[in-house]
Enzyme design. Structure first.
Site, short mmCIF file in Angstrom:
data_model
loop_
_atom_site.label_atom_id
_atom_site.label_comp_id
_atom_site.label_asym_id
_atom_site.label_seq_id
_atom_site.Cartn_x
_atom_site.Cartn_y
_atom_site.Cartn_z
N GLU A 1 -30.47 34.97 -28.15
CA GLU A 1 -30.95 34.48 -26.86
C GLU A 1 -29.95 33.58 -26.12
O GLU A 1 -30.18 32.38 -25.95
CB GLU A 1 -32.27 33.72 -27.04
CG GLU A 1 -33.38 34.56 -27.63
CD GLU A 1 -34.73 33.85 -27.63
OE1 GLU A 1 -34.80 32.68 -27.24
OE2 GLU A 1 -35.72 34.48 -28.03
N GLU B 1 -37.76 39.93 -32.12
CA GLU B 1 -38.76 38.86 -32.27
C GLU B 1 -39.95 39.22 -31.42
O GLU B 1 -39.81 39.81 -30.34
CB GLU B 1 -38.24 37.50 -31.76
CG GLU B 1 -37.32 36.79 -32.70
CD GLU B 1 -36.89 35.41 -32.19
OE1 GLU B 1 -37.66 34.76 -31.44
OE2 GLU B 1 -35.78 34.99 -32.55
C1 BGP Z 1 -37.54 32.12 -29.79
C2 BGP Z 1 -36.52 31.68 -30.81
C3 BGP Z 1 -37.11 31.52 -32.18
C4 BGP Z 1 -38.48 30.91 -32.18
C5 BGP Z 1 -39.40 31.51 -31.11
C6 BGP Z 1 -40.79 30.87 -31.05
O1 BGP Z 1 -37.06 31.89 -28.51
O2 BGP Z 1 -35.47 32.61 -30.89
O3 BGP Z 1 -36.17 30.80 -32.94
O4 BGP Z 1 -38.42 29.56 -32.14
O5 BGP Z 1 -38.76 31.44 -29.86
O6 BGP Z 1 -41.02 30.07 -29.92
P1 BGP Z 1 -41.29 28.50 -29.99
O7 BGP Z 1 -40.08 27.87 -30.61
O8 BGP Z 1 -41.54 28.06 -28.60
O9 BGP Z 1 -42.48 28.33 -30.87
#
Ligand code: BGP
Length: 508
Positions: A217, A414
């Site tokens: 990301e 993801e």
């Molecule tokens: C994504 C990341 C992950 C994870 C996920 C969940 O953007 O790549 O590492 O954290 O988000 O979202 P949040 O961290 O807001 O719970």
């Protein structure tokens, strides 16, 4: 009045169906010796699910995802030095409850048990990330053999269980030493250091790991949450910038590092490898699927700043025209050869998908209008997570329709949501909301597969609860509950659901 009558009627109907099914089940269980009672009984009672429907290909990558700083812990062990996330999380007020990744899920010590959990789940693919600070603690220079050894042990354990390792080189935990030395991603110097890190990884781990995602990301860490123009960003390094141009240069450096690492991995791996990326590009959903609205979704996809400034250069070698026009003098400093370096051919593309935006055709200069999700729109237990299952289909499809990459294999790197349900006294979480979320998104992945888009896998976020960045341990996105006081792992209901999905190769 009307509503309560309907509710009553529904309850009665489901009760009747349940009672009839149960009688048949019991009778069949008594008579079908030799077959596993439940399955045989269900078959006899005509309760087996239809075999058609949402089937996935046999070789579909059923996976699960995690990231180094979010699960490993062992922050000060075996030569690892701090990353920007160690520093940031230890700064007062930056994370919920002052949580840090010092211990996290203690995966560094418990990885064997975690791999067993994956094997029981049935996943054949696992996405994790490598901590740069564990392997090259100062970001450049001396290599920490003990750090490399950890990833060798992890990969070996995965392979012994028939699970293919998919490693991300950078999931946000930049060595603090490079932040101190030249402000990390703000300096173009980082490109060489990242390339050297990728060489070390390719040379030392390329015998065991052949599937790579270089960055996670870019638009998230380089744009939105890591650096802010005019606001205090919520993630590490948490730097407020004076100009948009500085921020454009940060993502440009990340793209150059991506290209450099793609080349380094290919050049240094002892065997052929598959190199890709994991991007949370933005997906636009036609509010209803008329040809005009589908075209509007394509136009919106192309005019999106994150897509035009990350995905477009990565896949086509050009920042999108609309992004360049929009940013004008705030566009990055591009040197000769940069765009060719950035656009290394990819073997596959990972799509981190959580939400999406609805769009329809409009008679305006852009050719479309979007419909923002209002407060009462259905959400997951993360305030920003509007549930838009079709986004995953349109995101996967647009790689073909908008970017012209018809044959590029793509997968979901993801997709997930935090728990709404609380654990019961035994620590069991009946996360029916996560099942609902996964099911709806997965049906849309299946739609893309069935229409012939080259979609090869699905890695839900996350295998287990973990350190969710600024939310600390308050957000739980795992299919496995982690009791952080004891480090006990307790599979949730969604774990059992996903197990069935994998076993049956279709959405359940
Ligand atoms: C994504 C990341 C992950 C994870 C996920 C969940 O953007 O790549 O590492 O954290 O988000 O979202 P949040 O961290 O807001 O719970």
């Amino acid at each position: 009045m009307q509503k309560s009558q309907t509710d009553k009627g529904l309850k009665r109907r489901s009760f009747m169906a349940g009672a009839a099914g149960m009688t048949a089940l019991m009778a069949a269980t008594r008579t079908e010796a030799g077959l596993s009672g439940g399955a045989a009984a269900a078959a006899k009672a005509g309760l087996t699910p239809a075999s058609g429907g949402a089937a996935f290909p046999k070789d579909f990558w059923w996976g699960a995802a995690t990231a180094s700083y979010q699960i490993e812990g062992a922050a000060n062990e075996d030569g690892r030095k701090p990353s920007i996330w160690d520093t940031f999380s230890k700064t007062a007020g930056k994370t919920e409850n002052g949580d840090t990744g010092d211990v996290a899920c203690d995966h560094y010590h418990r990885y064997e048990d975690d791999v067993k959990l994956m094997a029981e789940l049935g996943v054949k693919h696992y996405r994790f990330s490598i901590s740069w600070s564990r392997v090259i603690p100062d970001g450049r220079g001396a290599v920490n053999q003990k750090g490399l050894d950890f990833y060798k042990r992890l990969a070996d354990s995965l392979l012994q269980h028939g699970i293919t390792p998919h490693a991300t080189l950078f999931h946000w935990d930049l060595p603090q030493a490079l932040q101190d030395r030249y402000l990390g991603w703000q300096s173009r110097e980082i490109v060489n250091d990242f390339g050297a890190y990728a060489e070390v990884i390719g040379k030392n781990l390329g015998d065991r790991i052949t599937d790579w995602m270089v960055m996670n990301e870019i638009s998230c860490f380089a744009f939105g949450v890591g650096y802010g123009v005019g606001y205090q960003p919520s993630h590490a390094p948490g730097i407020k910038l004076a100009t948009v141009k500085e921020r454009s240069n940060i993502s440009h450096h990340a793209l150059l590092a991506h290209g450099t690492a793609c080349k380094a991995l290919r050049a240094c791996s002892p065997q052929k490898c598959n190199v890709g990326a994991a991007e949370n590009y933005n997906a636009y959903v036609p509010v209803f699927e008329t040809p005009e609205n589908i075209e509007a979704a394509r136009l919106a996809f192309l005019s999106d700043a994150a897509n035009g400034s990350i995905l477009s250069p990565m896949l086509t070698g050009r920042y999108s025209d609309s992004w360049m026009a929009q940013f004008g003098s705030q566009a990055p400093d591009i040197r000769d050869g940069d765009m060719a370096l950035i656009a290394q051919p990819l073997d596959s593309l990972g799509f981190n998908c959580y939400t999406g935006t609805f769009v329809r055709a409009a008679k305006n200069a852009k050719g479309f209008e979007t419909f923002p999700c209002f407060d009462a729109y259905p959400k997951g237990s993360m305030p920003w997570l509007n549930i838009v299952p079709e986004a995953i289909y349109w995101g996967l499809r647009m790689v073909t329709d908008a970017l012209g990459q018809k044959n590029l294999p793509r997968f979901v790197s993801e997709n997930g949501v935090a728990d709404g349900a609380k654990p019961d006294a035994q620590g069991f979480v009946a996360d029916i909301d996560r099942i609902m979320y996964y099911r709806q998104y997965l049906r849309n992945v299946q739609r893309a597969v069935s229409e012939g888009y080259p979609v090869v896998g699905y890695f839900p976020w996350s295998l287990m609860d973990n350190f969710e960045w600024a939310c600390g341990y308050t957000n739980r996105c795992g299919m496995v509950h982690v009791d952080y006081a004891t480090q006990k792992r307790i599979p949730k209901l969604s774990y059992s659901w996903y197990q069935q999905v994998i076993r049956n190769g279709r959405v359940m």
